[in-house]
Design a protein around this motif. Structure first.
Motif, PDB file in Angstrom:
ATOM      1  N   LEU A 192     -13.636  20.075 -29.997  1.00  0.00           N
ATOM      2  CA  LEU A 192     -13.641  19.208 -31.173  1.00  0.00           C
ATOM      3  C   LEU A 192     -13.941  17.791 -30.718  1.00  0.00           C
ATOM      4  O   LEU A 192     -13.166  17.187 -29.984  1.00  0.00           O
ATOM      5  CB  LEU A 192     -12.290  19.265 -31.903  1.00  0.00           C
ATOM      6  N   MET A 211     -17.314  21.419 -32.931  1.00  0.00           N
ATOM      7  CA  MET A 211     -17.037  20.726 -34.186  1.00  0.00           C
ATOM      8  C   MET A 211     -17.108  19.218 -33.961  1.00  0.00           C
ATOM      9  O   MET A 211     -16.785  18.735 -32.870  1.00  0.00           O
ATOM     10  CB  MET A 211     -15.660  21.120 -34.724  1.00  0.00           C
ATOM     11  N   ARG A 244      -9.982  22.235 -41.243  1.00  0.00           N
ATOM     12  CA  ARG A 244     -11.156  22.907 -40.700  1.00  0.00           C
ATOM     13  C   ARG A 244     -11.039  24.430 -40.820  1.00  0.00           C
ATOM     14  O   ARG A 244      -9.941  24.982 -40.859  1.00  0.00           O
ATOM     15  CB  ARG A 244     -11.417  22.491 -39.255  1.00  0.00           C
ATOM     16  N   LEU A 301     -16.343  15.831 -41.239  1.00  0.00           N
ATOM     17  CA  LEU A 301     -16.067  16.806 -40.180  1.00  0.00           C
ATOM     18  C   LEU A 301     -16.949  18.020 -40.426  1.00  0.00           C
ATOM     19  O   LEU A 301     -16.928  18.593 -41.518  1.00  0.00           O
ATOM     20  CB  LEU A 301     -14.584  17.196 -40.195  1.00  0.00           C
ATOM     21  N   SER A 322     -18.727  21.780 -38.760  1.00  0.00           N
ATOM     22  CA  SER A 322     -18.415  22.859 -37.830  1.00  0.00           C
ATOM     23  C   SER A 322     -19.320  22.866 -36.610  1.00  0.00           C
ATOM     24  O   SER A 322     -18.947  23.408 -35.571  1.00  0.00           O
ATOM     25  CB  SER A 322     -18.491  24.211 -38.548  1.00  0.00           C
TER      26      SER A 322
END
Length: 207
Positions: free
Chosen positions: A3, A99, A122, A143, A145
């Motif tokens: 992430l 992500m 998420r 945000l 993926s």
């Protein structure tokens, strides 16, 4: 899956141009540096974010990022915000796709709890999570993926443009309204509110 947090930062002496009628050059620089460092530390304190990538032309910003263990990406010359974000997404795609959370450096009112709640939204499949600004025209956080899911369109009506991208790609779209993340610091009115909660307020001068 990694992430990433992407933090685009304008040169500290040049950001917040809309506040130049309220602040002198030294105060603009100090405000921009304070906002950047504050946002970086909020991201760094998150137990969910694996890597922080700062994209900027400002060597002081890049050196600060390196010292704290972040990824410092020198922004291309004559770049715009969208080009800078695209550059960061391209780097992530090549280096370690995962992500990606994109946030500006002026979300002073965002708390650690706000950030964690956003990240908990998420999903497992393809998704796009957007926090608009308080007028629901701009994009204050997004945000996705994976980095190839987004073509950055920050600026006027970016919220509508980004939501349309999600619809066109048939990915899951979540719009999250969070009053702290939706409030940024762009206008003299925002600065007045900012000063109300600062112990050492920034001087606002008038003719």
């Amino acid at each position: 899956m990694t992430l990433w947090a992407v933090l685009p930062v304008k040169p500290l002496a040049k950001g917040k141009s809309r506040l130049r009628g309220c602040l002198n050059a030294e105060e603009i620089f100090a405000l921009n540096r304070s906002l950047f460092e504050e946002t970086y530390h909020k991201l760094d304190a998150s137990g969910e974010i694996d890597r922080i990538l700062v994209v900027s032309q400002d060597e002081e910003v890049l050196e600060y990022t390196r010292q704290l263990g972040g990824v410092a990406l020198r922004e291309n010359q004559q770049s715009s915000l969208n080009e800078a974000v695209s550059q960061a997404l391209g780097f992530i795609s090549e280096y370690d796709p995962g992500m990606v959370l994109i946030v500006p450096a002026d979300l002073h009112w965002m708390t650690a709890e706000d950030l964690e709640a956003l990240l908990q939204l998420r999903r497992d499949g393809e998704f796009m999570i957007i926090v608009p600004d308080h007028c629901q025209r701009g994009t204050n956080a997004i945000l996705v993926s994976h980095p190839g899911l987004l073509i950055p369109h920050f600026g006027r009506n970016s919220f509508q443009k980004h939501t349309q991208q999600a619809a066109n790609r048939s990915v899951e779209l979540i719009v999250w309204l969070n009053k702290n993340i939706q409030r940024d610091l762009d206008t003299p009115q925002d600065l007045l509110f900012y000063n109300k909660i600062k112990f050492n307020p920034i001087h606002i001068f008038t003719e």
